[in-house]
Write a protein that holds these residues in place. Sequence first.
Motif, PDB file in Angstrom:
ATOM      1  N   HIS A   1      -5.800   7.280   1.270  1.00 61.81           N
ATOM      2  CA  HIS A   1      -4.532   6.691   1.670  1.00 61.81           C
ATOM      3  C   HIS A   1      -3.660   7.807   2.228  1.00 61.81           C
ATOM      4  O   HIS A   1      -3.478   8.834   1.582  1.00 61.81           O
ATOM      5  CB  HIS A   1      -3.858   6.051   0.437  1.00 61.81           C
TER       6      HIS A   1
ATOM      7  N   HIS B   1      -0.597   8.330   2.388  1.00 61.72           N
ATOM      8  CA  HIS B   1       0.636   8.675   1.698  1.00 61.72           C
ATOM      9  C   HIS B   1       0.407   8.856   0.202  1.00 61.72           C
ATOM     10  O   HIS B   1       1.345   8.840  -0.574  1.00 61.72           O
ATOM     11  CB  HIS B   1       1.700   7.597   1.935  1.00 61.72           C
TER      12      HIS B   1
ATOM     13  N   ASP C   1       3.420   5.097  -6.626  1.00 61.01           N
ATOM     14  CA  ASP C   1       2.204   5.570  -5.972  1.00 61.01           C
ATOM     15  C   ASP C   1       1.188   6.054  -6.993  1.00 61.01           C
ATOM     16  O   ASP C   1      -0.009   5.765  -6.906  1.00 61.01           O
ATOM     17  CB  ASP C   1       2.577   6.700  -5.013  1.00 61.01           C
TER      18      ASP C   1
ATOM     19  N   GLN D   1       3.189  -1.385  -4.359  1.00 63.12           N
ATOM     20  CA  GLN D   1       2.741  -0.757  -3.119  1.00 63.12           C
ATOM     21  C   GLN D   1       3.896  -0.650  -2.123  1.00 63.12           C
ATOM     22  O   GLN D   1       4.016   0.363  -1.419  1.00 63.12           O
ATOM     23  CB  GLN D   1       1.590  -1.543  -2.505  1.00 63.12           C
ATOM     24  N   GLN D   2       4.743  -1.655  -2.081  1.00 62.72           N
ATOM     25  CA  GLN D   2       5.905  -1.598  -1.191  1.00 62.72           C
ATOM     26  C   GLN D   2       6.837  -0.471  -1.603  1.00 62.72           C
ATOM     27  O   GLN D   2       7.358   0.263  -0.737  1.00 62.72           O
ATOM     28  CB  GLN D   2       6.645  -2.936  -1.229  1.00 62.72           C
TER      29      GLN D   2
ATOM     30  N   ASP E   1       5.206   2.750  -0.514  1.00 69.26           N
ATOM     31  CA  ASP E   1       5.230   2.971   0.931  1.00 69.26           C
ATOM     32  C   ASP E   1       6.613   3.343   1.463  1.00 69.26           C
ATOM     33  O   ASP E   1       6.730   4.182   2.366  1.00 69.26           O
ATOM     34  CB  ASP E   1       4.746   1.712   1.674  1.00 69.26           C
TER      35      ASP E   1
END
Length: 232
Positions: A6, A8, A162, A226-227, A230
């Motif tokens: 991923h 990030h 994260d 996840q939002q 991100d």
Amino acid sequence: MKKEMHPHNTCTLGMAVASCFEKLSDEEMRLLEENLVVVNYKKGEILCKQGTLASHIMYLCCGLVKIYMENDAGSLILKVLPAGNIIGLTALMDGANVFRYSAYAYQDCKVRLIDIRTFKHLIIKNSAFANEVINLLCENLIQTQIRFFAFTQKQSYGRLADTLICLACNIFKKDEFEFQLTRKELAELTGMTTESVIRLLSKFKNDGLIEMEGKILRIKNKEKLQQISDFG
């Protein structure tokens, strides 16, 4: 097939490296087997200590390990490693055969200790094996760069989200798991204070994103986490 990282992700996870040894011939595998010992470590034991002489390369057969660096001011967790990873590759550098970090067992671990001279011999003799080792070193470097770049770009809220996603998806591979890390260790992994971790875990729980019962952590709303990861 190698998994994609991923872009990030702040919770660095070493890739499985069993394919590295598949490049060895039957004769080379016999040589390897003749120059290793299998050691079992209990939860809480140190597998290797930063700055000590590295006489071997460590292959993690089973268990969960944290890799960290430390000095008089404190410590920083670099990554969490599940089974299928190699510990100590940086000790292969000529003239500096020492462990550059420490390794600590989060769970009971079974480890193959491979004589470092034998490992170096196989690198010299087998170019395909050497190429896999180089690829692994490069990926580890990239993961570390991504991790610390993300540290400078994400707020604490996003870093914790994260890390929880990484633990669920990449380490334990399920949304409900026994949480092996103390609050202090989670703070080290996310680059935050222990107090901030406790406060944010409580907020995630109150917002319905996670549940915690004793040492069991359950991800309830992975999409929302996840939002936060991100955009946090």
